[in-house]
Design an enzyme around this catalytic site. Sequence first.
Site, PDB file in Angstrom:
ATOM      1  CB  SER A  31      -0.772  14.126   3.391  1.00 40.84           C
ATOM      2  OG  SER A  31       0.298  14.128   2.622  1.00 40.84           O
ATOM      3  CB  THR A 165       4.215   9.250   3.960  1.00 39.74           C
ATOM      4  OG1 THR A 165       2.714   8.624   4.352  1.00 39.74           O
ATOM      5  CG2 THR A 165       4.913   9.341   5.159  1.00 39.74           C
ATOM      6  CB  VAL A 194      -0.252   4.326  14.960  1.00 41.02           C
ATOM      7  CG1 VAL A 194       1.250   4.309  14.352  1.00 41.02           C
ATOM      8  CG2 VAL A 194      -0.363   5.056  16.180  1.00 41.02           C
ATOM      9  N   GLY A 195      -0.396   4.393  11.748  1.00 41.48           N
ATOM     10  CA  GLY A 195      -0.165   3.860  10.327  1.00 41.48           C
ATOM     11  C   GLY A 195       1.030   3.312  10.434  1.00 41.48           C
ATOM     12  CG  ASP A 196       2.825   2.868   6.203  1.00 43.14           C
ATOM     13  OD1 ASP A 196       2.128   3.723   6.661  1.00 43.14           O
ATOM     14  OD2 ASP A 196       3.304   2.674   5.076  1.00 43.14           O
ATOM     15  CG  ASP A 218      -5.169   1.906   3.108  1.00 47.45           C
ATOM     16  OD1 ASP A 218      -4.611   1.754   4.103  1.00 47.45           O
ATOM     17  OD2 ASP A 218      -6.108   1.576   2.695  1.00 47.45           O
ATOM     18  N   GLY A 219      -1.682   3.071   4.813  1.00 46.25           N
ATOM     19  CA  GLY A 219      -0.768   2.306   5.823  1.00 46.25           C
ATOM     20  C   GLY A 219      -1.457   1.253   6.592  1.00 46.25           C
TER      21      GLY A 219
END
Length: 305
Positions: A31, A165, A194-196, A218-219
Amino acid sequence: TAWRVLQLGGSELDAVEKGCGQCEIDQCDGSVGYGGSPDESGETTLDAMIMDGNTMEVGAVADLRRVKNAIGVARKVIEYTKHTLLVGESASLFAVRMGFPYEDLTTQKSLSVYSKWLNESCQPNYWKNVVPDSSKSCGPYKRPEKVTYKEEQTISQRSVRNHDTIGMVVIGESGTVASGTSTNGAVHKIPGRVGDSPIAGAGSYADSTAGGAAATGDGDIMMRFLPSYQAVEYMRMGTDPTVACQKVISRIQKYTPNFFGAVICANTTGSYGAACNKIPGFTQFHFMVSSPLLSQPTEQVVDCI
């Protein structure tokens, strides 16, 4: 790797960059780094950020394409620009100007993950309220003529391992704090998502007057609550790092009880903790700690709440 950088006299930022960079090379968990989490078009793209808790400067890249060392590029955003976040193709062009080579981020593994997903009618995916029915078939999708809303699928329909992450918080001898993240995002994400991870205050946050935090999970949900910023603010008020982490997880639970996520927290005195949301298949969270009190990096475990 990060701890060795500190022992050799490197800065806290150096430690974050090299530590997260090692994970990019090792493709941690599939990931982080190249060759993992192909998006809907089969491409692997990267997100990363790094934050200096002394100056409050942040360097971040999102949707970075064809460049492997995302955290390294994020560091260059701090060093050579007055910006905070660069995205997409333009971030890749910036990386090349900074001396990073273009490289293919696709591997046989990411290609096989992608083709398996296509063969399984593109399940799971991140679309909703579209035609054709995204729960049964592949796109291209579009808005329906008449909108009928359907509940978002719950976490149980997706693997809790489908994204993660590397998040890191480094506290220097003098209490200086730095933090960073690197990820290839959610597998089968819609291109451009784009996630967190590269968002300051969401993926991570560092403040040398209080502490640092980093988030994973889960961003799409977590970034809405700025959990890393909130955790640091709790620690600023004197809250124990473990409790600070638990409080931000509890806050998100009120809105989305089934979210997949965890937060790590460390304050300037070197105290640390973590918390995670308990869901089926995810009842404990493991994280690594290095400190002068430990002879070697040690794995710690917390029970989710």
